[in-house]
Every structure is written in C-alpha cells, then in structure tokens.
Design a protein around this motif. Structure first.
Motif, mmCIF file in Angstrom:
data_model
loop_
_atom_site.group_PDB
_atom_site.id
_atom_site.type_symbol
_atom_site.label_atom_id
_atom_site.label_comp_id
_atom_site.label_asym_id
_atom_site.label_seq_id
_atom_site.Cartn_x
_atom_site.Cartn_y
_atom_site.Cartn_z
ATOM 1 N N GLY A 146 0.822 -1.199 0.000
ATOM 2 C CA GLY A 146 0.000 0.000 0.000
ATOM 3 C C GLY A 146 0.857 1.249 0.000
ATOM 4 O O GLY A 146 0.587 2.202 -0.736
ATOM 5 N N THR A 147 1.900 1.247 0.806
ATOM 6 C CA THR A 147 2.791 2.395 0.880
ATOM 7 C C THR A 147 3.447 2.675 -0.467
ATOM 8 O O THR A 147 3.469 3.806 -0.939
ATOM 9 C CB THR A 147 3.888 2.152 1.932
ATOM 10 O OG1 THR A 147 3.266 1.846 3.178
ATOM 11 C CG2 THR A 147 4.765 3.363 2.078
ATOM 12 N N ASP A 150 0.908 3.984 -2.925
ATOM 13 C CA ASP A 150 0.586 5.366 -2.595
ATOM 14 C C ASP A 150 1.672 6.308 -3.088
ATOM 15 O O ASP A 150 1.401 7.335 -3.695
ATOM 16 C CB ASP A 150 0.449 5.531 -1.080
ATOM 17 C CG ASP A 150 -0.961 5.229 -0.597
ATOM 18 O OD1 ASP A 150 -1.829 4.994 -1.450
ATOM 19 O OD2 ASP A 150 -1.180 5.230 0.620
ATOM 20 N N ARG A 154 2.270 9.901 -6.260
ATOM 21 C CA ARG A 154 2.481 11.254 -5.753
ATOM 22 C C ARG A 154 3.658 11.862 -6.485
ATOM 23 O O ARG A 154 4.548 11.172 -6.946
ATOM 24 C CB ARG A 154 2.818 11.203 -4.263
ATOM 25 C CG ARG A 154 1.669 10.806 -3.398
ATOM 26 C CD ARG A 154 1.975 11.070 -1.942
ATOM 27 N NE ARG A 154 0.730 11.092 -1.192
ATOM 28 C CZ ARG A 154 0.102 10.002 -0.800
ATOM 29 N NH1 ARG A 154 0.615 8.825 -1.056
ATOM 30 N NH2 ARG A 154 -1.035 10.092 -0.143
ATOM 31 N N PHE A 162 4.800 12.941 2.714
ATOM 32 C CA PHE A 162 4.425 11.594 3.144
ATOM 33 C C PHE A 162 5.448 11.032 4.128
ATOM 34 O O PHE A 162 5.096 10.500 5.192
ATOM 35 C CB PHE A 162 4.324 10.684 1.914
ATOM 36 C CG PHE A 162 3.877 9.277 2.213
ATOM 37 C CD1 PHE A 162 2.538 8.918 2.073
ATOM 38 C CD2 PHE A 162 4.790 8.317 2.622
ATOM 39 C CE1 PHE A 162 2.121 7.624 2.342
ATOM 40 C CE2 PHE A 162 4.372 7.016 2.902
ATOM 41 C CZ PHE A 162 3.039 6.671 2.763
ATOM 42 N N ASN B 71 -7.274 4.703 -5.677
ATOM 43 C CA ASN B 71 -6.491 5.339 -4.617
ATOM 44 C C ASN B 71 -7.237 6.555 -4.090
ATOM 45 O O ASN B 71 -8.230 6.975 -4.685
ATOM 46 C CB ASN B 71 -5.106 5.712 -5.155
ATOM 47 C CG ASN B 71 -5.105 7.053 -5.826
ATOM 48 O OD1 ASN B 71 -5.886 7.289 -6.721
ATOM 49 N ND2 ASN B 71 -4.230 7.916 -5.364
ATOM 50 N N PRO B 72 -6.793 7.091 -2.954
ATOM 51 C CA PRO B 72 -7.500 8.200 -2.307
ATOM 52 C C PRO B 72 -7.934 9.335 -3.245
ATOM 53 O O PRO B 72 -8.994 9.929 -3.054
ATOM 54 C CB PRO B 72 -6.481 8.693 -1.274
ATOM 55 C CG PRO B 72 -5.700 7.475 -0.921
ATOM 56 C CD PRO B 72 -5.644 6.651 -2.175
#
Lengths: 232, 232
Positions: A146-147, A150, A154, A162, B71-72
DNA sequence: AATCAATCCTGTTATATATCAATATATATA
DNA sequence: TATATATATTGATATATAACAGGATTGATT
C-alpha cells in the motif's frame, strides 16, 4: 553475533510474546526462547545481507533498521523502515533460502534471532500459530504494498510530505523528531534525487510548514503538510 | 454467481490440486471440493470488489484478471495481472475482512471460490497445508513487490518494454500475442499517461522493435527490447 | 588545528513527462 | 444504418524532475 542473555524483560512480557508468538503454549515458547540468540547492531551495521542464507527469524526489539536492495542497475533502493517489535524479512522467508533484502541498522538496534527450523516445526504442529503468522505476513505485506502504491502516484512534494508524516506519526509518534536517515537515504526511500529532497525540505521550511534544526525536524503546520501529502 | 459443476477435470487433476492444496488428504480435498462454487466471469465483469466482504478463496482456472484499486485521489491503479492457476487476492485475505483490491476479468474467466471458514479450519488442523500457504503467499507477495520496485526506477520507455516482455514471457509465453488490455489500462498498470503509452508503442514500431496489428503485438527485436527494458 | 570526505544546499540548465488540443478510428447503442 | 461514446493517435506546449556545477557545512581522522 553473540548469544547472550536478553537484557530486557523475559520473552513472555516482551513484544516478542505479544505479537506473533501469542498462540504458542508456554512449553513451546520456552523451547523457542532456548533456541534464540540476542544481538546488538550499532548504527550502520548490517543485520542481514541480501542473497545471504536465511539463518532465522529476526525480531527487532529496539531501534530502527532500513530494508534495502540493490537493483539490477546497481542503484540502491530503500524499500522500507523496520520499527521495534517488527519481524524483519518475514516477507520472503517462506519463498526463498536467502534474504531478498539487506537489513541495516539506522539506529543502535537490539534484536533476537529465532532458529529457522524450530519455527518451521512449530508451524507444522501448531496450526493456530501458523494462522497468526499468516495474518502477520499478510499485514506486513499489505502495508508495504500500500505504501509503495501510494508513493508511486504522488509527485515529489507529496512524497516528501508523506515521509515526514510517516516518521512523525508511525515511528516516533511525535511532531518533533530526530530524522534517523540522511537526505540521500530519504531520496533512496521515496525514489527521488538528493538535490530535490533538500530543495523541497528547504521549501517547506521557508513556507513555515516544518522547522529544521540540525537533524531535528518539527512539524509546524500539520494541516498544510497533510494537504501537500494528499494533493502535492 | 452460479454454483455449478466444474466443467474441467476433477479437482484432483486441476491446477487447483497441484499447487496450494497438495498437502491436503484426499478426504480433506473432497470436503473442500464439496464446499466450492464454480463460476464464470465475462470480459469486463467484476469478480471481487474492493472493500466488499471476503467470501472465500478465489482460484482462477481460466482467463486473465486485473487487480485494481482506487487510490485516495480517485485515480484507478492496476497493481497486477492474475493468470491461470493463481489464487487471487491471497495477499490480503488474512489481514482483512474485505478485499483490498478489485478483481476484474480482462478475458472470459472461469474460477472457483472456496469457502473461507473451511480453509481457515484446515489451516488450524493441518500445519503442512498452512506452510504451503505461507510459501505461496510469500511468493506472490515477493513477486508483486519486486515488480513494483523494478518499475519504480525505470522511465517510461523501460516500463513499456517491461510490460510487453511481461505479457510475452510470463503470460502468453510467445513473442506474438493478443494484448488483453487497452492503452489506458497499460497506463494505469505502469503509472503513466495514455498518450505516452501510445507514443512509445508507436516509437517501438517505427524502430522495428515490435509489430502492431490491431490488438496483436509481436516482438520483432527481442534483444533491443530487452536492452530498453534494462536501460531505458 | 589542519585535512579530507561526506553531506547539505542553491542556482542554472537540460530532459522527461504531463497536459492540452484536435482528429481518426473503433465499438456500442438506438 | 445512423448516432453516440470510448479509445487510439499525433503534435504543440507547459511543467516537473534530473543533471550539472559550485560552494557551505559538518564530522571524522590525523
């Protein structure tokens, strides 16, 4: 590595007991305790080496360690940070005879190493223990995956935000903390260049989002930082 | 979803048997077979939905499926492709009550769904089965993690080359294959923009590295493609 | 204190990638 | 068949990031 007496509490009261080994009988835990080594690693020392044979299960009691790997191009990549009470290298221990990653202390560490064969036997004989282990592995794996996912979408500012939030919230549980890794290591952890890490940290400081004093970082404007983390 | 008779060979001869369930007794396997459903999913249909409760273990018998997550930011990300004989969603099944990812057919699929509680009971009572499961999870997790980490430090050309090689070598085992996903989906899979996927594919065609006919892709110059995959 | 090496920092420039725009092509739907 | 809708494609431009260069600071070693 020295086989020592554990200086902390006995295993039954240690994080060691409370997490993965909770389903073991007292007898089985005694057996395990008798077959583990207690070790120190000073900051910078290697706890386990990529491609070297797996000796056992590594339980990090105290300190922080980085998990790294050298990718085919020879570029070093940090894939995650291990914190106290983590079983480090759990991810690959069942699929390979050798460590997939380097485990390197970034603070002075204390860790226990539990005999590999013993754990394997326990899995075969104690299904509930196996289930706990499955859950733990699954969690670790999910979290890491997940990290990375994520981080991937970005851009630089978001990634730096983060990682600051990560250390503040997950590792030190305080808005003010001592950054345990260098700018270069941050870059390796979130896939960017040192210059840009520095630049963006300075930018955050200029915009009064964080304060930097030597190696200490303090989050001044958590809302703005969170916004950048989400939308930057 | 229909509970049907499996049209293929009996489980004992299916990939189902040969992989994760190999350590089960015949009796246990029968029990399992009695408690599974056999299902179809047409191309585009959803097999499992992110955040919906986990009903069981999904074993993909035939076809391809994509694992995605929103994702978010609301951006859709494809985190991997499931191929025949995969246990899909194995990664998170022990750490969560709900699926972490969507599982969506990108070709017509046949899959079996094995009752969750039954498997959990088997784990508790059959340690060797648990061990096999640990190994499988570990492999899947390692592979996926390794793939993401590899992708992260490649730039666009390298990523596109990577994904072409992936379909040719891992999925279809042939230099010529029918690309099962759209340009948009490729983009979501390797974190880039549709326009750039198209552009780079055209570039590869112009440079006589691949041939494109409709939805078919053929690798013409595997050496050059491999070079780009490694150094691009 | 002097020297060296590593890290940190800032500005400039080059490059890679995203964004925008416009059209063509395929695919589904009425 | 006609019409809408998603996908594919290409070019021009803006933006983000990497690369390069030079200096400041820190830390270790002698």
């Amino acid at each position: 590595m020295n086989k020592n007496i554990c200086p902390g509490n006995v295993c039954a009261e240690c994080g060691f007991r409370s997490s993965v080994f909770s389903k073991l009988s007292d007898e089985q835990l005694d057996q395990l305790t008798a077959n583990k080594t207690f070790n120190f690693a000073r900051k910078g020392e290697t706890i386990a080496k990529q491609d070297s044979p797996i000796k056992g299960f590594i339980f990090l009691r105290v300190g922080l360690a980085k998990l790294t790997r050298v990718n085919p191009d020879g570029r070093e990549q940090i894939i995650g940070i291990a914190t106290p009470n983590d079983f480090v290298g759990l991810l690959s221990i069942f699929s390979s005879k050798s460590y997939q990653y380097n485990i390197i202390a970034i603070e002075d560490c204390e860790y226990c190493c539990v005999d590999y064969n013993l754990v394997m036997n326990l899995i075969s004989t104690n299904g509930d223990f196996a289930k706990t282990l499955l859950e733990k592995i699954s969690q670790v794996s999910d979290l890491m995956m997940g990290t990375r996912l994520d981080l991937e979408l970005r851009q630089l500012r978001g990634r730096v935000a983060f990682i600051i939030c990560y250390f503040a919230n997950e590792v030190y549980k305080s808005p003010k903390f001592n950054l345990p890794i260098s700018r270069r290591e941050i870059a390796e952890l979130i896939d960017m260049r040192v210059e840009n890490v520095v630049r963006i940290l300075s930018e955050f400081r200029r915009d009064n989002i964080i304060r930097i004093e030597g190696t200490t970082i303090e989050i001044v404007d958590p809302d703005k930082l969170r916004w950048i983390k989400m939308h930057g």
